[in-house]
Design an enzyme around this catalytic site. Structure first.
Site, PDB file in Angstrom:
ATOM      1  N   LYS A   1       0.839  -1.056  -0.086  1.00 34.98           N
ATOM      2  CA  LYS A   1      -0.013   0.093   0.087  1.00 34.98           C
ATOM      3  C   LYS A   1       0.855   1.267   0.164  1.00 34.98           C
ATOM      4  O   LYS A   1       1.627   1.393   0.944  1.00 34.98           O
ATOM      5  CB  LYS A   1      -0.801  -0.164   1.352  1.00 34.98           C
ATOM      6  CG  LYS A   1      -1.873   1.272   1.436  1.00 34.98           C
ATOM      7  CD  LYS A   1      -2.832   1.195   2.479  1.00 34.98           C
ATOM      8  CE  LYS A   1      -2.477   1.708   3.605  1.00 34.98           C
ATOM      9  NZ  LYS A   1      -2.621   2.994   3.680  1.00 34.98           N
TER      10      LYS A   1
ATOM     11  N   PRO B   1     -16.854  15.584  -9.836  1.00 37.83           N
ATOM     12  CA  PRO B   1     -16.533  14.342 -10.760  1.00 37.83           C
ATOM     13  C   PRO B   1     -15.424  14.286 -11.605  1.00 37.83           C
ATOM     14  O   PRO B   1     -14.932  13.443 -11.782  1.00 37.83           O
ATOM     15  CB  PRO B   1     -18.079  14.517 -11.221  1.00 37.83           C
ATOM     16  CG  PRO B   1     -19.186  14.987 -10.226  1.00 37.83           C
ATOM     17  CD  PRO B   1     -18.059  16.079  -9.545  1.00 37.83           C
TER      18      PRO B   1
ATOM     19  N   THR C   1     -12.686  15.739 -11.823  1.00 37.07           N
ATOM     20  CA  THR C   1     -11.406  15.620 -11.136  1.00 37.07           C
ATOM     21  C   THR C   1     -11.209  14.355 -10.665  1.00 37.07           C
ATOM     22  O   THR C   1     -10.037  13.751 -10.816  1.00 37.07           O
ATOM     23  CB  THR C   1     -11.055  16.669 -10.052  1.00 37.07           C
ATOM     24  OG1 THR C   1     -11.357  18.041 -10.669  1.00 37.07           O
ATOM     25  CG2 THR C   1      -9.680  16.957  -9.378  1.00 37.07           C
TER      26      THR C   1
ATOM     27  N   THR D   1     -11.454   6.594  10.670  1.00 32.97           N
ATOM     28  CA  THR D   1     -11.735   5.945  12.085  1.00 32.97           C
ATOM     29  C   THR D   1     -11.262   7.109  13.197  1.00 32.97           C
ATOM     30  O   THR D   1     -11.536   6.776  14.331  1.00 32.97           O
ATOM     31  CB  THR D   1     -11.075   4.479  12.419  1.00 32.97           C
ATOM     32  OG1 THR D   1      -9.865   4.829  11.769  1.00 32.97           O
ATOM     33  CG2 THR D   1     -11.703   3.426  11.816  1.00 32.97           C
TER      34      THR D   1
ATOM     35  N   GLN E   1      -3.553   1.772  17.236  1.00 29.05           N
ATOM     36  CA  GLN E   1      -4.587   0.960  16.950  1.00 29.05           C
ATOM     37  C   GLN E   1      -5.392   0.242  18.074  1.00 29.05           C
ATOM     38  O   GLN E   1      -4.833  -0.348  19.046  1.00 29.05           O
ATOM     39  CB  GLN E   1      -4.228  -0.118  15.814  1.00 29.05           C
ATOM     40  CG  GLN E   1      -3.728   0.336  14.527  1.00 29.05           C
ATOM     41  CD  GLN E   1      -4.643   0.766  13.524  1.00 29.05           C
ATOM     42  OE1 GLN E   1      -5.750   1.080  13.869  1.00 29.05           O
ATOM     43  NE2 GLN E   1      -4.226   0.723  12.232  1.00 29.05           N
TER      44      GLN E   1
ATOM     45  N   GLY F   1       0.706  -2.968   8.532  1.00 30.69           N
ATOM     46  CA  GLY F   1       1.937  -2.007   8.596  1.00 30.69           C
ATOM     47  C   GLY F   1       2.831  -2.425   9.478  1.00 30.69           C
ATOM     48  O   GLY F   1       3.438  -3.342   9.154  1.00 30.69           O
TER      49      GLY F   1
END
Ligand code: C5P
Length: 239
Positions: free
Chosen positions: A35, A69, A71, A126, A197, A217
């Site tokens: 990612k 939209p 862009t 979150t 987290q 990660g």
């Protein structure tokens, strides 16, 4: 998508210099998906996506597009053209922008001759909590209700999946069957520090709840032996 465990795990390349990220990916045995988020992308530019692909890695480009939209269409066209196979957009950009994003991605993939990527909608970050949503954005809905509503909006607009917290996976999966993708961060293998987290699941729990892929990660990137940490996550899924 293959059900092989290594296809299910996406390693988040946060906090790395571009060369370091490329080197890291070459070192982790059997690593398939990575990612690229805003931090790395802003430093390295689009080249890093192409370089990762040239190394044989599959790229989740997590830039969370949210715009008008035209862009959104242009950004997704270009992201698809780079060979990114998962691309994030904000569901609250609205159905017209989401449809434009899908069309742009399709166009970019066709023009470049690569596979059509899957767009993933981000619902509610979150970092928001209900009281602040109400106070600052005058949103009265509770967060679960809002996440479900935005996921429905995204699915209706033809978006291929959502990013969600592991605790939302089961609810979303009940309404959106495969191949709708549910990709979840907030994963911590058993016995690993939670860090920042708070609401986490183990890899196996998240897949059992209906996640299609997991973003992991620091439990891998900060491990003393990242290859072993990655292999352990894969093994936990295979058990
Ligand atoms: O290091 P860690 O496993 O916590 O990384 C998870 C990745 O997923 C990071 O790139 C983080 O920004 C991202 N993410 C998250 N929680 C969300 C959305 C994205 O941790 N709700």
């Amino acid at each position: 998508m293959s059900c092989e465990a290594s296809e299910r795990i996406i390693v988040a390349l946060d906090g790395m210099e571009p060369e370091e990220a490329l080197f890291f990916c070459r070192q982790v045995e059997d690593l398939r998906w990575v990612k690229v988020g805003l931090e790395l992308f802003v430093k390295a530019g689009p080249d890093v996506v192409v370089q990762l692909r040239d190394q044989g890695h599959r790229v989740f480009l997590d830039l969370k597009f949210h715009d008008i939209p035209a862009t959104m269409a242009g950004a997704c066209r270009n992201a698809a053209g780079l060979g990114a196979e998962l691309i994030t957009v904000h569901a609250c950009a609205g159905s017209e922008a989401l449809k434009a994003a899908q069309a742009g991605a399709k166009d970019g993939a066709e023009t470049t001759g690569v596979a059509m990527p899957t767009l993933l909608a981000v619902t509610v970050l979150t970092s928001w909590e209900a009281q602040r949503l109400q106070r600052e954005l005058v949103i009265e809905q509770d967060i679960t209700e809002r996440v479900s509503g935005l996921a429905h909006l995204a699915a209706t607009a033809g978006v291929g999946g959502c990013v969600c917290s592991p605790l939302e996976v089961a609810t979303l999966r009940a309404h959106h069957q495969e191949p709708f993708a549910l990709v979840t961060p907030g994963i911590r293998p058993k016995g690993i520090a939670l860090g920042d987290q708070a609401r986490v699941m183990t890899p196996k729990e998240a897949i059992a709840a209906g996640a299609s892929q997991l973003v992991i990660g620091r439990p891998i990137t900060k491990a003393e032996h990242p290859s072993e940490a990655f292999a352990e996550c894969c093994a936990a899924l295979a058990m």
